[in-house]
Design a protein around this motif. Sequence first.
Motif, PDB file in Angstrom:
ATOM      1  N   THR A 149      -8.160  -1.133  -2.581  1.00 15.61           N
ATOM      2  CA  THR A 149      -7.431  -0.851  -1.335  1.00 15.61           C
ATOM      3  C   THR A 149      -7.549   0.623  -0.942  1.00 15.61           C
ATOM      4  N   ASN A 150      -7.790   1.521  -1.919  1.00 21.67           N
ATOM      5  CA  ASN A 150      -7.833   2.955  -1.594  1.00 21.67           C
ATOM      6  C   ASN A 150      -8.984   3.280  -0.627  1.00 21.67           C
TER       7      ASN A 150
ATOM      8  N   ASP B 183      -1.024   6.974  -5.375  1.00 19.78           N
ATOM      9  CA  ASP B 183      -0.911   5.526  -5.332  1.00 19.78           C
ATOM     10  C   ASP B 183       0.095   5.169  -6.423  1.00 19.78           C
TER      11      ASP B 183
ATOM     12  N   ALA C 222       1.321   2.371  -7.511  1.00 18.00           N
ATOM     13  CA  ALA C 222       1.346   0.992  -8.001  1.00 18.00           C
ATOM     14  C   ALA C 222       1.726   0.902  -9.475  1.00 18.00           C
TER      15      ALA C 222
ATOM     16  N   GLU D  12      -0.476   2.965   1.878  1.00 14.03           N
ATOM     17  CA  GLU D  12      -1.626   3.879   1.822  1.00 14.03           C
ATOM     18  C   GLU D  12      -2.046   4.281   3.238  1.00 14.03           C
TER      19      GLU D  12
ATOM     20  N   ASN E 133       5.203   0.320  -4.780  1.00 14.27           N
ATOM     21  CA  ASN E 133       5.044  -1.122  -4.559  1.00 14.27           C
ATOM     22  C   ASN E 133       6.307  -1.796  -5.089  1.00 14.27           C
TER      23      ASN E 133
ATOM     24  N   THR F 250      -5.726   3.399 -13.214  1.00 14.26           N
ATOM     25  CA  THR F 250      -5.910   1.949 -13.361  1.00 14.26           C
ATOM     26  C   THR F 250      -6.368   1.564 -14.769  1.00 14.26           C
TER      27      THR F 250
ATOM     28  N   ALA G 172       3.429  -3.402   2.283  1.00 18.35           N
ATOM     29  CA  ALA G 172       2.694  -3.592   1.021  1.00 18.35           C
ATOM     30  C   ALA G 172       2.177  -2.234   0.565  1.00 18.35           C
ATOM     31  N   GLY G 173       1.622  -2.210  -0.639  1.00 20.19           N
ATOM     32  CA  GLY G 173       1.039  -0.963  -1.130  1.00 20.19           C
ATOM     33  C   GLY G 173      -0.067  -0.471  -0.213  1.00 20.19           C
ATOM     34  N   ALA G 174      -0.973  -1.389   0.140  1.00 13.95           N
ATOM     35  CA  ALA G 174      -2.101  -0.997   0.993  1.00 13.95           C
ATOM     36  C   ALA G 174      -1.611  -0.473   2.345  1.00 13.95           C
TER      37      ALA G 174
ATOM     38  N   HIS H 213      -8.344   1.648  -7.143  1.00 11.97           N
ATOM     39  CA  HIS H 213      -8.149   0.277  -6.647  1.00 11.97           C
ATOM     40  C   HIS H 213      -8.893   0.116  -5.322  1.00 11.97           C
TER      41      HIS H 213
ATOM     42  N   HIS I 127       7.258  -4.686  -4.911  1.00  7.81           N
ATOM     43  CA  HIS I 127       6.956  -5.987  -5.508  1.00  7.81           C
ATOM     44  C   HIS I 127       6.221  -5.863  -6.837  1.00  7.81           C
ATOM     45  N   LYS I 128       5.932  -4.642  -7.286  1.00  9.55           N
ATOM     46  CA  LYS I 128       5.329  -4.486  -8.604  1.00  9.55           C
ATOM     47  C   LYS I 128       6.304  -3.848  -9.581  1.00  9.55           C
TER      48      LYS I 128
ATOM     49  N   THR J  95      -4.196   7.454  -8.542  1.00 16.20           N
ATOM     50  CA  THR J  95      -3.203   6.558  -9.122  1.00 16.20           C
ATOM     51  C   THR J  95      -2.784   7.179 -10.447  1.00 16.20           C
TER      52      THR J  95
END
Length: 364
Positions: free
Chosen positions: A45-46, A116, A118, A15, A140, A91, A10-12, A43, A142-143, A87
Motif C-alpha cells: 500500500t505504501n 506506517d 500498522a 497513508e 490501523n 514488516t 483504513a491504513g491505506a 507494504h 482494525h489491527k 513502518t
Amino acid sequence: MDQITLQPAAGAHGELTGLLMINAYHRNNKQQRSKIIIPDSSHGTNPASVITAGFSTVQIKSNSKGLVDLEELKRAMSEDIAALMLTNPNTLGLFESEILEISKVVHDSGALLYMDGANLNAMMGIAKPGDMGFDVVHFNLHKTFSTPHGGGGPGSGPVGVKANLAPFLPIPLVARKTDQKGDQEHYFDYDRPLSIGRMHGFFGNFGVMVKAYVYIRQNGPDGLREVSENAIINANYLKKSLKQHYHLPYDGICQHEFVLSGVKQREKGVKTSDIAKRLLDFGLHAPTVYFPLIVPEALMIEPTETESKESLDEFIAAMIQIAREVEENPELVKSAPQSTPVTRLDEVRAARELNVRWERKQNT
Ligand SMILES: *Cc1c(COP(=O)(O)O)cnc(C)c1O
C-alpha cells in the motif's frame, strides 16, 4: 502526536491522507518536492499511496540485518525528497534501532518522516512515534485496537500529526471553545484555509472507533502495555521454537511478528503456499505468505497477544510436523488440504467470475 483526524477508513486511506498533507506542507513552504523514499521491505500500500498522492517512489535496499541502511538513505536524500515512509517495527518485525539518526538525516534535508503504524501492536505503552521524530503516523484501529481485520472491513485509519502539519488536516476538525458562561463546548471547525479538504463522509467509520475506544478504556495504560509485551513474547517464543526447522533470514529479538522462509522446503519441491494449505488440515489459520517481498517463500507469523501457551504449542507442533512431512512425504503437503470440504480453490477465477449461487450437484 499533537492533533489527529479520525476520517480515514483504513491504513491505506490514512497513508493517502498523510501524503496529501506532506504535499500541502511543502507547497505551502514554496518547495517542489516530488519523491517519497520507501524501503524495499515496505507494504504494497505504501508505493500505491505514494503514486495516488501524486508523488513518485525512490526505493532503498535494507541492510543485512533487515533494517534501513543509513548510508543508502543518505545517498538517496536530495532536495527532491518530500518524505521517508517507514513502518516501525518494520514488516520483518524488527525495530528500527537507528530511528533517531534516520530522523536527523531526513529532517536535516528538509524532508518529513511518515510512520506506517500498522505494527503499533508491538509498541503500546512502551515507545512513542512522536519521540522517534515521526511527523505523521496512521493507526490501523482494525489491527491494533480490537476490531478483527480481514473479511473486507470496515476498518479505520486515523492519522496523527505534529503541529507543523496540523493546519493541513482534513476538515472538519472537532475543536473546543469557551461559551459565554465560561463552559467548554465542542464544535466542528471548517474554517481551516490550508486543509487538504474532506477525506471521508462525516467522521469515518464510527463503529470501529467506538470499539477501539472501549478497548482502550477497558485495558487502560498498563493493560495496553501488557498487550504489546505479550504479543512480543509470543512471537519470540514461536521464532525460537521454529528456527531449527525453517530458515530464519533475519535473526535477533523480534517484536510482535517475525518472518520465516520456506527455501529449505522449496528445495524438496514444496512451496510456502503448500505449507499454508497443509496448516488447514490441523485446523489452524495459515499466516501471511509471500510478504514481505524481500524474503523468498516468506511466512510472516504474527501470533498476537491473545493466544495461550497451549495454542502456541499446538501451532509449533503442526509446523514441525509439516517440516518432517516435507522430508518424508512431500506429496502429502503438496496435495493439502485433505480434510476440508473444498480443497484448492481457483482464487483468481473466483474473483474474475464472481458467481455466488449455490448449486448442489445431482449425484451428491
Ligand atoms: C495492513 C498494512 C497496511 C495497510 O492497511 P489497511 O488498513 O489494510 O489499508 C499498510 N502497511 C502495513 C505494514 C500493513 O501491515
